[in-house]
Motif scaffolding. Structure first.
Motif, PDB file in Angstrom:
ATOM      1  N   ARG A   1       0.880  -1.196   0.000  1.00  0.00           N
ATOM      2  CA  ARG A   1       0.000   0.000   0.000  1.00  0.00           C
ATOM      3  C   ARG A   1       0.903   1.228   0.000  1.00  0.00           C
ATOM      4  O   ARG A   1       1.728   1.390   0.897  1.00  0.00           O
ATOM      5  CB  ARG A   1      -0.887   0.018   1.250  1.00  0.00           C
ATOM      6  CG  ARG A   1      -2.013  -1.008   1.225  1.00  0.00           C
ATOM      7  CD  ARG A   1      -2.955  -0.747   2.387  1.00  0.00           C
ATOM      8  NE  ARG A   1      -3.648   0.533   2.230  1.00  0.00           N
ATOM      9  CZ  ARG A   1      -4.198   1.209   3.249  1.00  0.00           C
ATOM     10  NH1 ARG A   1      -4.106   0.763   4.479  1.00  0.00           N
ATOM     11  NH2 ARG A   1      -4.827   2.352   3.024  1.00  0.00           N
TER      12      ARG A   1
ATOM     13  N   ASP B   1      -1.245  17.152  10.853  1.00  0.00           N
ATOM     14  CA  ASP B   1      -1.488  15.700  10.871  1.00  0.00           C
ATOM     15  C   ASP B   1      -0.269  14.877  10.467  1.00  0.00           C
ATOM     16  O   ASP B   1      -0.308  13.648  10.510  1.00  0.00           O
ATOM     17  CB  ASP B   1      -2.645  15.345   9.917  1.00  0.00           C
ATOM     18  CG  ASP B   1      -3.988  15.797  10.465  1.00  0.00           C
ATOM     19  OD1 ASP B   1      -4.064  16.028  11.682  1.00  0.00           O
ATOM     20  OD2 ASP B   1      -4.941  15.927   9.675  1.00  0.00           O
TER      21      ASP B   1
ATOM     22  N   ASP C   1       1.117  12.183  12.995  1.00  0.00           N
ATOM     23  CA  ASP C   1       0.194  11.048  13.151  1.00  0.00           C
ATOM     24  C   ASP C   1       0.259  10.143  11.926  1.00  0.00           C
ATOM     25  O   ASP C   1       0.244   8.913  12.038  1.00  0.00           O
ATOM     26  CB  ASP C   1      -1.257  11.545  13.295  1.00  0.00           C
ATOM     27  CG  ASP C   1      -1.575  11.906  14.728  1.00  0.00           C
ATOM     28  OD1 ASP C   1      -0.666  11.725  15.582  1.00  0.00           O
ATOM     29  OD2 ASP C   1      -2.692  12.378  14.981  1.00  0.00           O
ATOM     30  N   PHE C   2       0.307  10.761  10.753  1.00  0.00           N
ATOM     31  CA  PHE C   2       0.382   9.953   9.532  1.00  0.00           C
ATOM     32  C   PHE C   2       1.659   9.100   9.553  1.00  0.00           C
ATOM     33  O   PHE C   2       1.629   7.901   9.246  1.00  0.00           O
ATOM     34  CB  PHE C   2       0.344  10.834   8.278  1.00  0.00           C
ATOM     35  CG  PHE C   2       0.478  10.026   7.022  1.00  0.00           C
ATOM     36  CD1 PHE C   2      -0.635   9.421   6.454  1.00  0.00           C
ATOM     37  CD2 PHE C   2       1.723   9.803   6.449  1.00  0.00           C
ATOM     38  CE1 PHE C   2      -0.508   8.605   5.324  1.00  0.00           C
ATOM     39  CE2 PHE C   2       1.856   9.001   5.326  1.00  0.00           C
ATOM     40  CZ  PHE C   2       0.735   8.402   4.758  1.00  0.00           C
TER      41      PHE C   2
ATOM     42  N   ALA D   1       3.302   8.081  12.091  1.00  0.00           N
ATOM     43  CA  ALA D   1       3.178   7.030  13.124  1.00  0.00           C
ATOM     44  C   ALA D   1       2.430   5.820  12.552  1.00  0.00           C
ATOM     45  O   ALA D   1       2.810   4.665  12.793  1.00  0.00           O
ATOM     46  CB  ALA D   1       2.472   7.578  14.353  1.00  0.00           C
ATOM     47  N   ARG D   2       1.387   6.072  11.768  1.00  0.00           N
ATOM     48  CA  ARG D   2       0.634   4.961  11.144  1.00  0.00           C
ATOM     49  C   ARG D   2       1.502   4.240  10.130  1.00  0.00           C
ATOM     50  O   ARG D   2       1.478   3.018  10.013  1.00  0.00           O
ATOM     51  CB  ARG D   2      -0.626   5.508  10.458  1.00  0.00           C
ATOM     52  CG  ARG D   2      -1.717   5.904  11.432  1.00  0.00           C
ATOM     53  CD  ARG D   2      -3.081   5.825  10.762  1.00  0.00           C
ATOM     54  NE  ARG D   2      -3.238   6.821   9.698  1.00  0.00           N
ATOM     55  CZ  ARG D   2      -3.748   6.581   8.501  1.00  0.00           C
ATOM     56  NH1 ARG D   2      -4.142   5.366   8.155  1.00  0.00           N
ATOM     57  NH2 ARG D   2      -3.871   7.562   7.620  1.00  0.00           N
ATOM     58  N   PHE D   3       2.273   5.022   9.386  1.00  0.00           N
ATOM     59  CA  PHE D   3       3.199   4.470   8.392  1.00  0.00           C
ATOM     60  C   PHE D   3       4.224   3.572   9.117  1.00  0.00           C
ATOM     61  O   PHE D   3       4.456   2.420   8.735  1.00  0.00           O
ATOM     62  CB  PHE D   3       3.852   5.657   7.667  1.00  0.00           C
ATOM     63  CG  PHE D   3       4.896   5.333   6.637  1.00  0.00           C
ATOM     64  CD1 PHE D   3       4.928   4.113   5.976  1.00  0.00           C
ATOM     65  CD2 PHE D   3       5.853   6.295   6.302  1.00  0.00           C
ATOM     66  CE1 PHE D   3       5.897   3.843   5.002  1.00  0.00           C
ATOM     67  CE2 PHE D   3       6.821   6.036   5.347  1.00  0.00           C
ATOM     68  CZ  PHE D   3       6.848   4.808   4.701  1.00  0.00           C
ATOM     69  N   ARG D   4       4.769   4.087  10.189  1.00  0.00           N
ATOM     70  CA  ARG D   4       5.786   3.342  10.957  1.00  0.00           C
ATOM     71  C   ARG D   4       5.200   2.035  11.522  1.00  0.00           C
ATOM     72  O   ARG D   4       5.876   1.012  11.575  1.00  0.00           O
ATOM     73  CB  ARG D   4       6.286   4.219  12.115  1.00  0.00           C
ATOM     74  CG  ARG D   4       7.510   3.667  12.830  1.00  0.00           C
ATOM     75  CD  ARG D   4       7.814   4.480  14.088  1.00  0.00           C
ATOM     76  NE  ARG D   4       8.213   5.859  13.809  1.00  0.00           N
ATOM     77  CZ  ARG D   4       9.430   6.247  13.471  1.00  0.00           C
ATOM     78  NH1 ARG D   4      10.387   5.361  13.360  1.00  0.00           N
ATOM     79  NH2 ARG D   4       9.695   7.515  13.236  1.00  0.00           N
ATOM     80  N   ALA D   5       3.922   2.088  11.905  1.00  0.00           N
ATOM     81  CA  ALA D   5       3.282   0.908  12.495  1.00  0.00           C
ATOM     82  C   ALA D   5       2.925  -0.143  11.441  1.00  0.00           C
ATOM     83  O   ALA D   5       2.440  -1.224  11.790  1.00  0.00           O
ATOM     84  CB  ALA D   5       2.029   1.343  13.257  1.00  0.00           C
TER      85      ALA D   5
ATOM     86  N   ALA E   1       1.120   0.518   8.252  1.00  0.00           N
ATOM     87  CA  ALA E   1      -0.041   0.738   7.386  1.00  0.00           C
ATOM     88  C   ALA E   1       0.346   0.862   5.914  1.00  0.00           C
ATOM     89  O   ALA E   1      -0.478   0.600   5.030  1.00  0.00           O
ATOM     90  CB  ALA E   1      -0.790   1.999   7.841  1.00  0.00           C
TER      91      ALA E   1
ATOM     92  N   ARG F   1       9.814   2.133   4.204  1.00  0.00           N
ATOM     93  CA  ARG F   1       9.896   1.648   5.582  1.00  0.00           C
ATOM     94  C   ARG F   1      10.756   0.396   5.625  1.00  0.00           C
ATOM     95  O   ARG F   1      10.639  -0.473   4.757  1.00  0.00           O
ATOM     96  CB  ARG F   1       8.475   1.350   6.088  1.00  0.00           C
ATOM     97  CG  ARG F   1       8.362   0.979   7.548  1.00  0.00           C
ATOM     98  CD  ARG F   1       6.901   0.931   8.000  1.00  0.00           C
ATOM     99  NE  ARG F   1       6.068   0.101   7.134  1.00  0.00           N
ATOM    100  CZ  ARG F   1       6.070  -1.223   7.146  1.00  0.00           C
ATOM    101  NH1 ARG F   1       6.830  -1.896   7.992  1.00  0.00           N
ATOM    102  NH2 ARG F   1       5.291  -1.901   6.318  1.00  0.00           N
TER     103      ARG F   1
ATOM    104  N   ASP G   1      10.377  -1.038  11.430  1.00  0.00           N
ATOM    105  CA  ASP G   1       9.727   0.160  11.997  1.00  0.00           C
ATOM    106  C   ASP G   1      10.578   1.419  11.807  1.00  0.00           C
ATOM    107  O   ASP G   1      10.336   2.432  12.469  1.00  0.00           O
ATOM    108  CB  ASP G   1       9.391  -0.068  13.482  1.00  0.00           C
ATOM    109  CG  ASP G   1      10.647  -0.224  14.328  1.00  0.00           C
ATOM    110  OD1 ASP G   1      11.745  -0.414  13.733  1.00  0.00           O
ATOM    111  OD2 ASP G   1      10.548  -0.175  15.557  1.00  0.00           O
TER     112      ASP G   1
END
Ligand code: ATR
Length: 283
Positions: free
Chosen positions: A10, A49, A52-53, A55-59, A61, A97, A100
């Motif tokens: 993605r 934002d 936050d974006f 952080a989602r990428f790192r997790a 997503a 990425r 992480d």
């Protein structure tokens, strides 16, 4: 080529606003051409934002994506690894990425050179002097590419002379800054002229460049691609110059990102270019 490509990557382009971005046409075209699983979406991310974006990428997503205005500098201190080109240019346009860890680099110089190579093979063996007009982010990418190719002389001219001097000092030799009033003479000395400003773009004033001393065979590269053929390129061609348009740079800068996220090096084909041209002409 790169470790651990997910089965269905993605990917994204983030910016604010983002509706104008043509990156999804390019990457979506390659995904379809190669019958790949995965996606590439435009996502509007405001400056507030951005953390936050990421952080989602790192997790997990996303596998990676592109970064455009206004995040190209802001993202730099938020990454775990920044490539050499991005550090030199001072801006990031491509993210990926590694587990992480968030990584970024800048592919604009590669895109600029890739298109020039495709249009005028062997240009760098013949070109000694380049004239770069502008001193913003695009100029930094162009200068990074030209310096890497070993040009003997790279002259930077900018409306605000302090910015040209700053750029030349940051990159060092063979860059040098010159005043705007010397442009007519510099045109006659250059083997390659690059407009990195937005002048000549639809809705912007024209770049008022006196080409009287242009030598036949001089390459004139305009990174503006709306319109596809700027007044600068038309006049350069009329005087025997070799015009190189800006759309190819946009297409070629997308190649390294796609290769990294999908594990496959895509081609800048005439069919892909034609689709982008039709989109530009339709607006
Ligand atoms: P980018 O990242 O796209 O290069 P930028 O950093 O805003 O954008 O840089 C825009 C470049 O276009 C600058 O070199 C700017 O000159 P200044 O540094 O003097 O602002 C140049 N530019 C923009 N409008 C201009 C104009 N009307 N005449 C001459 N140069 C112009």
């Amino acid at each position: 080529m790169f470790a651990s490509i997910p089965a269905s990557p993605r990917c994204f382009v983030i910016g604010h606003p983002i509706a104008h971005s043509r990156s999804s046409m390019i990457h979506g075209g390659w995904i379809a051409e190669h019958g790949l699983a995965g996606s590439y979406d435009r996502i509007d991310v405001t400056p507030a934002d951005l953390p936050d974006f990421l952080a989602r990428f790192r997790a997990g997503a996303f596998a990676g994506g592109n970064v455009t205005v206004p995040h190209k500098q802001a993202v730099l201190p938020l990454l775990d690894h920044v490539g050499e080109a991005a550090r030199a240019i001072g801006a990031v346009n491509m993210l990926w990425r590694e587990e992480d860890r968030l990584c970024g680099d800048n592919t604009d110089a590669v895109g600029f050179l890739g298109h020039l190579d495709a249009c005028v093979g062997g240009w760098d063996a013949r070109a000694a002097t380049a004239l770069v007009i502008g001193a913003g982010g695009a100029a930094r990418a162009v200068c990074h590419g030209l310096k890497a190719r070993g040009l003997a002389r790279i002259v930077v001219v900018n409306r605000s002379p302090a910015r040209a001097q700053e750029l030349a000092a940051a990159f060092g030799a063979p860059l040098a800054a010159q005043a705007w009033k010397h442009l007519p003479a510099l045109v006659g000395e250059a083997d390659l002229i690059v407009n990195t400003t937005s002048l000549g773009m639809t809705g912007q004033p024209q770049l008022d460049l006196d080409l009287a001393r242009l030598r036949p065979g001089t390459i004139v590269d305009d990174i503006v691609y709306v319109p596809l053929k700027t007044a600068l390129l038309i006049e350069a061609e009329r005087r025997g110059g070799v015009p190189v348009d800006g759309l190819g740079m946009l297409l070629h800068q997308a190649v390294p990102g796609f290769a990294r996220w999908f594990g496959l090096t895509p081609s800048v084909t005439p069919a892909l270019r034609a689709r982008l041209e039709a989109d530009i002409l339709g607006h």
